[in-house]
Scaffold this active site. Structure first.
Site, mmCIF file in Angstrom:
data_model
loop_
_atom_site.group_PDB
_atom_site.id
_atom_site.type_symbol
_atom_site.label_atom_id
_atom_site.label_comp_id
_atom_site.label_asym_id
_atom_site.label_seq_id
_atom_site.Cartn_x
_atom_site.Cartn_y
_atom_site.Cartn_z
ATOM 1 N N LEU A 1 12.131 24.433 -18.531
ATOM 2 C CA LEU A 1 10.726 24.524 -18.101
ATOM 3 C C LEU A 1 10.228 23.208 -17.508
ATOM 4 C CD1 LEU A 1 8.957 26.700 -20.811
ATOM 5 C CD2 LEU A 1 9.265 27.248 -18.405
ATOM 6 N N ARG B 1 8.601 23.219 -13.954
ATOM 7 C CA ARG B 1 7.206 22.836 -13.690
ATOM 8 C C ARG B 1 7.084 21.980 -12.447
ATOM 9 N NH1 ARG B 1 6.363 22.179 -19.946
ATOM 10 N NH2 ARG B 1 5.785 24.361 -20.276
ATOM 11 N N PHE C 1 2.276 31.234 -14.723
ATOM 12 C CA PHE C 1 3.674 31.118 -15.210
ATOM 13 C C PHE C 1 4.178 29.675 -15.281
ATOM 14 C CE2 PHE C 1 5.748 33.067 -11.038
ATOM 15 C CZ PHE C 1 5.378 31.962 -10.305
ATOM 16 N N GLU C 2 5.340 29.517 -15.840
ATOM 17 C CA GLU C 2 5.916 28.192 -16.177
ATOM 18 C C GLU C 2 4.995 27.429 -17.139
ATOM 19 O OE1 GLU C 2 9.357 28.530 -13.604
ATOM 20 O OE2 GLU C 2 8.947 27.125 -15.207
ATOM 21 N N GLY C 3 4.390 28.137 -18.079
ATOM 22 C CA GLY C 3 3.428 27.522 -18.991
ATOM 23 C C GLY C 3 2.060 27.568 -18.326
#
Lengths: 591, 246
Positions: free
Chosen positions: A258, A262, A400-402
Site C-alpha cells: 500500500l 499510495r 481506495f488505497e486507504g
C-alpha cells in the site's frame, strides 16, 4: 546525493540542486513516456465507450498489448523478463497511463498490487513461475484484501486458511470484495488468517483452483470499465508452497504494498489531471459567449490558473519524493542490502510522504475535474462530453488505497511514531519553536533575491506544524491518536508545507537551469501557492489549537501561528492571469 | 534485401508556428520535433515488415545537425538496424536529395523508401530528386509494395483511382497512407536504440538552389456566415466572389 530521510522535511532544509524535477527527463525516459502516450492514443482513447461497457475480453486484450510493449515490466528485474528501470522511470509510466480512465485502474492494479506482492515477497520458485507471465500480462493479477466487514481496518479480516490433515494444502474460506481485475484475473494475492492467528498471511491463488467463485460485476459511479467483483473462497484448496513469505507476515506485506500503491496513485492522478486541464482549456478556447471565447474571461482564467498551479505543485511534490525514495533505495543497496529489501525499506522510510501524496494527488484531481465540468458548463453535465467520465472516474481516488481520512491519520501517526522511536527528532525542533515564541520576534527582513521571502515563509510553515503537533502531542499524549479532527488539521498543515516547499525547490532549480526571466509563470505559481496556503495553514492551526489548548498558552500559540503564517501582500489576480494566459495560448497544460 | 529509409524531423502537430528573422525562418524555440509521420508510420514500418519477411537490413538516414539525433534514435527504437546522419544543413529539398544520393550512390541499396512529404513543408520533392540524381526508378505516392525477387510491384494513388506498377530494383518510393500502420516502439526497442550504430558523416557540400523569401501564417478563420435558405443568389455570389470556391 541528498541524504534526507522520510519525515525529515519538517526539520531539515533541502537544497534545490538535490531534488529531481521533471524538466530533467532524459531522452530515453521521454521515449518511454511517448510509447505509453501513443498506446493510450491508439488503443484506449478511441475505445473508452467500449471499455466502459465492459466489452468481453477487451480489457484483458489491452493489458496484453501493453504487456507486449513492455509497459507492465518497466520496473521488473531483467531475470524475470523486465527492464529494471529505476523508481522514477516507473513513476513516469504510471503518470502517463494514469490518463487512461478505467484502463489506468486495471493497469495499475495488475502491475502494482497484483504483481508486486509476488515480486517482493515471493521465493525464487514463486517468482520464476509467476513473474515472467505477469510481466507480459499472459496472466493477469489481482489483490484480495478488503472484505465486507474489513475495509480501512484491514487486519480485522475474517477469511480463514486451514492446513489440511496431510499438510499439503491450505483450505481458504471467506469473502473478498471490491476486487479490481477480479472478473478476469488469473492470479490472486489473497489475505487470510491461518487458524487462530491474529495477523494475516498472504497466499497466491490461481483462478483454476477448486473452491473459488466470483460475484457479478459491481455497478459503480465511475471507472465503469474496470472489473470489480466479489471473490468467494469456499474451502479453496491452495498448495502450501503458495504461502507468500511467512505465516503472519501478510499484514506487513499489505502495508508495504500500500505504501507503494499510495505514491503510485498520486502519479496516476497527475496523468489524469494533465488530461483534465487539456480538455478544460480546449473547450474554454472553443466556446464563445458574448462574442468572445470564454477563456478571455477572468472567472474562467482563475479556474485554469488554479488547475495549473495545483497540478504543477502535485508534480513537483511527487517527483521530489519519488527521487528521494530512489536515492534511499540506492543508499541501502550500497550498504549491502539486496534490491527488494532496499526498495521496501526505502519506500517505508517515506511512508509519510507517500500518504501526503495520496491525499494531495486525489484531491487535486477532484479539483481539476470538478472545475473542468464547470468550465464546460451545461456540456460538462452531458454524458456526450468527456468531462462527465473524467469527473466520475476521479472520485474513487479519495477512497481506495486507504481513504484520505485514514491517510491523514497516518501522516501524523507515522511522524510521531518515528519521533518516539528516535528516528526523527521532532521534539528538539518543536521545543526550539516553543522557545522562539517567548523570545523577541525575529524582525529581520528577508533579502531581495528570488525566493528569499518564500523560503522564509516555508520555514515558518514548518515551525507552525512543529508548534501545533508538538503542543498537541505534549498536551494530549496518548489520546492524540484518537483526536481525529486535530490530526486532520495537523495533517493538512503538513501536506501544504511539503507541497509548498516542493514547488519552491523545483522552480528555484528551474530558474537556475533556464534563467529567471524564462520561468516567470512558474515563479508566479510558487508565489500564489504560498500566499494561498499561508491562510489555510493559519486556519487549520487555529482550529487545532482552539480544540485542545487554553488560557495563556492558547493565546501565545495563536500569536505564534499568526506570526508563522504571515506573508506579504501580493496580487493573486495578476499572477493567475499570467499563469492562465500561457496555458490558454498553448491550448494545453504546458508547465 | 538492403533497405534505406529517409527520415526527417517535423514539428509536433500541436506546435505553435512562429517565425523569426523577419519571417524568413521557422522559429524552433520550444518546438517539440517528431519523426515526420509519413516517414515513420509508412516508409519505416513497411521497410521493417519487408525485412522481417525477407531478411536483410533497414538503415535510416537523415540530413541535419545533432538536433536530429532524438528522432533518429526513435527510428532505431522502432526497429531500424542502424542509422546515418549527414551532418549538413538541410537547406532545401534539392540539397537534401543531393546529400543523400551522394552518400548512397555506391552503397547498393535495393530499396529507398521516403514518406511522400513532410507534414511541415509538404514539398514532396526529395524522393523524386534522389531517384533522378541516382538515375534509378521512382514511383510516387505508393500505398502498397510487394517484392518478388528483383521485381517490385507497387500500387500508387492516382487521381480517381490506383495505378499498379512493376519495376526492377533498385527503386526509390515515396509512400503514402495505407502502406503500413504505425508501430509504437516497445521497451526493448527503446533500450536497444542506445547501442545501435548512429554514424555521423560529413556533408558532401550540396548547395541549395532555392531561398526562402518569407513565410506568412494563414489568415485567421473567419466566422460562419448564415444565409437565408430562400436567398440562393447571395449564396452563389459569395461562393463565387468571396470564397472563390465555384
Amino acid at each position: 546525493m541528498s541524504a534526507i530521510k522520510g519525515g525529515e522535511f519538517l526539520i531539515k532544509e533541502t537544497e534545490a540542486k538535490d531534488i529531481f524535477i521533471p524538466e530533467e527527463w532524459d531522452e530515453e525516459q521521454l521515449m518511454i513516456a511517448q510509447t505509453c502516450n501513443d498506446f493510450l492514443e491508439q488503443e484506449v482513447f478511441p475505445n473508452l465507450e467500449r471499455i466502459d461497457s465492459m466489452e468481453e475480453g477487451l480489457m484483458p486484450s489491452l493489458l496484453e498489448k501493453a504487456g507486449a510493449l513492455g509497459m507492465l515490466s518497466v520496473s521488473i528485474p531483467e531475470e524475470y523478463g523486465g527492464f529494471e528501470k529505476d523508481f522514477v522511470t516507473g513513476m513516469l509510466v504510471t503518470e502517463i497511463t494514469g490518463a487512461g480512465h478505467s484502463f489506468a485502474v486495471a493497469f495499475s492494479a495488475h502491475s502494482g498490487i497484483g504483481t508486486l506482492p509476488i515480486l517482493y515477497y515471493g521465493n525464487k520458485a514463486q517468482k520464476d513461475k509467476y513473474i515472467p507471465k505477469l510481466a507480459t500480462a499472459e496472466w493477469k493479477a489481482s489483490y484480495c484484501l478488503t472484505e465486507p466487514g474489513s475495509g480501512s481496518d484491514a487486519n480485522s479480516g475474517k477469511t480463514k486458511a486451514t492446513l489440511t490433515e496431510d499438510g499439503k494444502h491450505y483450505l481458504i474460506t471467506g469473502q473478498k470484495m471490491w476486487i479490481t481485475n477480479g472478473g478476469f484475473a488469473d492470479i490472486y494475492t489473497v489475505f487470510a488468517k491461518i487458524g487462530n492467528d491474529e495477523n494475516l498471511s498472504a497466499f497466491i491463488v490461481e483462478r483454476g483452483y477448486e473452491g473459488i467463485s466470483f460475484g457479478a460485476e459491481e455497478k459503480k459511479m465511475g471507472i465503469k470499465g474496470s472489473s470489480t467483483v466479489q471473490v468467494f473462497f469456499n474451502d479453496c484448496k491452495v498448495p502450501i508452497e503458495n504461502l507468500l513469505s511467512e505465516q503472519g507476515k501478510g499484514f506487513k506485506i499489505a502495508l508495504n504494498i500500500l505504501n507503494i500503491g499510495r505514491i503510485k496513485l498520486a502519479g496516476a492522478c497527475l496523468g489524469g489531471c494533465k488530461k483534465g486541464i487539456d480538455l478544460s482549456v480546449n473547450y474554454a478556447n472553443e466556446r464563445s459567449q458574448f462574442g468572445r471565447p470564454i477563456s478571455k474571461y477572468g472567472a474562467i482564467r482563475h479556474k485554469i490558473a488554479e488547475q495549473a498551479i495545483q497540478v504543477f505543485v502535485l508534480e513537483s511534490s511527487l517527483y521530489r519524493c519519488t527521487r528521494d525514495i530512489g536515492n534511499a533505495i540506492k543508499a541501502l543497496e550500497a550498504g549491502g542490502m539486496d534490491h527488494v529489501n532496499a526498495l521496501l525499506k526505502g519506500v517505508e522510510q517515506f511512508a509519510t510522504e507517500a500518504a501526503i501524496l495520496k491525499v494531495l494527488g486525489s484531491e487535486v484531481t477532484d479539483y481539476v475535474m470538478d472545475e473542468g465540468v464547470q468550465i464546460y458548463g451545461g456540456m460538462g453535465y452531458s454524458a456526450e462530453a468527456p468531462m462527465d467520465r473524467a469527473y466520475r472516474d476521479a472520485r474513487i481516488n479519495r477512497i481506495f488505497e486507504g481513504t484520505n481520512e485514514i491517510n491523514r491519520m497516518l501522516i501524523v501517526d507515522m511522524l510521531l511514531k518515528k519521533a518516539m522511536k528516535g528516528e526523527l527528532d521532532l521534539m528538539g525542533p518543536a521545543m526550539k519553536v516553543a522557545e522562539e515564541l517567548v523570545s523577541i520576534p525575529d524582525f529581520s527582513e528577508p533579502g531581495d533575491a528570488l525566493f528569499d521571502k518564500e523560503k522564509k515563509y516555508v520555514q515558518n510553515f514548518k515551525k507552525s506544524v512543529l508548534m501545533v503537533a508538538g503542543s498537541a502531542a505534549q498536551k494530549l499524549m496518548m489520546t492524540l491518536s484518537k483526536e481525529q479532527e486535530i490530526l486532520t488539521n495537523i495533517a493538512d498543515m503538513a501536506i501544504w508545507t511539503y507541497a509548498a516547499e516542493s514547488v519552491l525547490l523545483r522552480v528555484e532549480k528551474l530558474a537556475i537551469l533556464k534563467g529567471e526571466e524564462n520561468v516567470k509563470e512558474q515563479v508566479a505559481m510558487v508565489q500564489t501557492y504560498i500566499y494561498d496556503v499561508a491562510d489555510k495553514i493559519n486556519k487549520a492551526g487555529k482550529d487545532a489549537l482552539n480544540s485542545f489548548a487554553e488560557g495563556d498558552e492558547l493565546r501565545m500559540q495563536l500569536m505564534g501561528i499568526k506570526r508563522f503564517t504571515k506573508v506579504q501582500a501580493f496580487n493573486p489576480k495578476t499572477a493567475r492571469q499570467t499563469i492562465a494566459v500561457k496555458v490558454i495560448d498553448e491550448n494545453k497544460y504546458c508547465y | 534485401m538492403k533497405i534505406l529509409v529517409c527520415i526527417s524531423k517535423a514539428p509536433d502537430t500541436t506546435s505553435k508556428i512562429l517565425f523569426t528573422d523577419e519571417n524568413t525562418k521557422f522559429n524552433e524555440t520550444g518546438v517539440q520535433f517528431i519523426v515526420n509521420p509519413y516517414d515513420e508510420w509508412y516508409a519505416l514500418v513497411r521497410g521493417l515488415e519487408l525485412k522481417e519477411q525477407m531478411g536483410g537490413t533497414v538503415t535510416v538516414i537523415a540530413v541535419g545537425g545533432a538536433e536530429n539525433d532524438p528522432i533518429i534514435r526513435k527510428a532505431l527504437a522502432i526497429g531500424a538496424d542502424d542509422a546515418i546522419r549527414i551532418d549538413a544543413e538541410a537547406l532545401d529539398a534539392f540539397a537534401v536529395a543531393q546529400e543523400i544520393s551522394n552518400y548512397v550512390s555506391d552503397k547498393s541499396y535495393d530499396l529507398i523508401l521516403c514518406g511522400k512529404e513532410t507534414i511541415s513543408y509538404n514539398g514532396a520533392q526529395v524522393p523524386g530528386l534522389i531517384a533522378e540524381f541516382m538515375d534509378i526508378a521512382f514511383a510516387s505516392q505508393a500505398i502498397k509494395l510487394e517484392i518478388n525477387g528483383t521485381i517490385a510491384t507497387i500500387e500508387c494513388d492516382v487521381q480517381g483511382g490506383t495505378e499498379v506498377l512493376e519495376a526492377n530494383l533498385p527503386i526509390v518510393l515515396s509512400v503514402a497512407k495505407g502502406m503500413a500502420e504505425q508501430r509504437i516502439p516497445n521497451m526493448r526497442g527503446i533500450m536497444a536504440a542506445r547501442t545501435k550504430k548512429l554514424e555521423v558523416m560529413p556533408g558532401s557540400g550540396a548547395t541549395n538552389n532555392c531561398e526562402v523569401v518569407g513565410y506568412s501564417l494563414p489568415a485567421a478563420k473567419s466566422g460562419c456566415k448564415y444565409i437565408d435558405p430562400d436567398n440562393a443568389e447571395e449564396l452563389i455570389s459569395l461562393l463565387r466572389n468571396e470564397a472563390k470556391a465555384i
